[in-house]
Design a protein around this motif. Sequence first.
Motif, short mmCIF file in Angstrom:
data_model
loop_
_atom_site.label_atom_id
_atom_site.label_comp_id
_atom_site.label_asym_id
_atom_site.label_seq_id
_atom_site.Cartn_x
_atom_site.Cartn_y
_atom_site.Cartn_z
N ASN A 69 0.80 -1.22 0.00
CA ASN A 69 0.00 0.00 0.00
C ASN A 69 0.84 1.27 0.00
N PRO A 121 -0.36 -4.99 5.04
CA PRO A 121 -1.02 -3.86 4.39
C PRO A 121 -1.62 -2.86 5.37
N SER A 140 -3.37 -3.32 -4.97
CA SER A 140 -3.29 -2.15 -4.10
C SER A 140 -3.31 -0.86 -4.92
N GLY A 180 -5.39 -1.33 2.65
CA GLY A 180 -4.96 -2.46 3.45
C GLY A 180 -6.13 -3.26 3.98
#
Length: 529
Positions: A46, A166, A304, A319
């Motif tokens: 991320n 994440p 992501s 996330g």
Amino acid sequence: MTASAPPAGVADAVAGRMSRREVLQALSGLMVGLFVSILASTVVANALPRIIADLHGSQTVYTWIVTTELLAMTATVPLWGKMADLYSRKLLIQLSLGLFVAGSLIAGLTPNVEILLVSRIVQGVGAGGMTALATIVMAAMIPPREMGRYAGIFGAVFGVGTIAGPLIGGVLVDTSWLGWRWCFLIGVPFSILSIVLLQRTLHLPVVRRAVRIDWAGAFLITTGVSTLLVWSSLAGHKFAWASGWTALMVISGLVLLAVAVWVESRAAEPIIPLDLFRNRTVALTTVASVLVGVAMFGGTVFLSQYFQISLGKSPTVAGLMSLPMIFGLLVSSTVAGQLITKYGRWKGYLVGGGVTMTIGMLLLGTIDAHTNILLLSVFMAVLGIGVGMLMQNLVLAAQNDVPAHELGAATSALTFFRSMGGAIGVSALGAVLANRITTLMTEKLGPLAAGGADGGGQEVPDMSALPGPVRQIVQEVYGTATAELFLVGAPIALLALVAVLFIKEKPLHNLSGDERRVQEEAAGLKSVH
């Protein structure tokens, strides 16, 4: 009666088998090390859009931040496997964690993209050691028949690391007084803890034998694979797909790999023993692992980016959005491991995983910039369930079907090809994504799109700086291009299913790798006399 009695060495080995508590204590440091390796890759997921924006990187650089670590890990896994036959496996794991710490520190302090890529290579070398040696050590201590029970713990660690990564990365990026650099630095204390735990709890016999590492084979394999990866990243940007450069790089890569095969066939201690692939199970699990790596890494590493650019989510929310896939993977790997231990049957889970993964890829091939979050979560959970049933059980099937003295070679070869599949998937599908984004941007924005491209490919946009109408077009483009990646990955997943269907199911061994080695050596001595 005497003929049927087990050799004394085997009886002694079984009698001295570690208890469940001792195994869990020994695995504690191993699991922390694996957690660190998993966290390092997921915590960055991320943060990549922000890292690329801050360091002024391109879409191609985005791909290579992932690919360089995968490539370094891929190239070094067989070397770590070979060294495990020569040196202390505990010392080697600690060394790999030390390299991982060094790479993390360099990455956390990097001033530019170039040094970040170097740090990812160092991290990859360390991760290669953890990936290869953790599986080898587990197989040495635990019989395949019992592996499912501990594979469930492995799956839990994998799931927690992937879930936490994440989320932690998103929070770090969104916290102004921390920032994305802490995505790399946060793994350092975990690595040091793992080194300490391994020193106190992991006690393995050091089996030394004369080993010559095939450096020529290692160089040729690494160079050949790297050449093809560089070509797949640059084609369509630096030069046309159909060009002299394409011909030169593809032919060079294939020739290097062909020479590597020739060298490996004649080496006394090849990096990848070609005799392994005469074993049908090893050959088919290797093919399936490569295809799973291509489909899984190649498709999901860009999710992501889709969450943040196409759906307009923050790194923290991105996330959270990855949880369904990770939860599916965690549940399926844990449940499958427990059931395999209980009933001793494993092929059905491989077939079910192949079918489910293919369906998940096809479902994700329908997403766009307006996909409902709940529907997207279901699609991701389906993919996670499929991958969870496949990845660890492919390794189990191969380990169960090779002699104990080839356990390290078979495990590292399988890990090597799975990692290579992942590197190829990220690089090739990343190039397809970058090329598709450039094409769609040009179609929709015309001359305006050219301003967003540098020599290395379409620059990853800073969405907050774009005017409303342009931002909407960019969101549509990234949604469409990401969906097409999964449609490319679906037939690859289907081929993995076909490979799995041809694997023959065999009963799981009740002896650990070290116990089987004693048995095989005793049988060899008996046959000599």
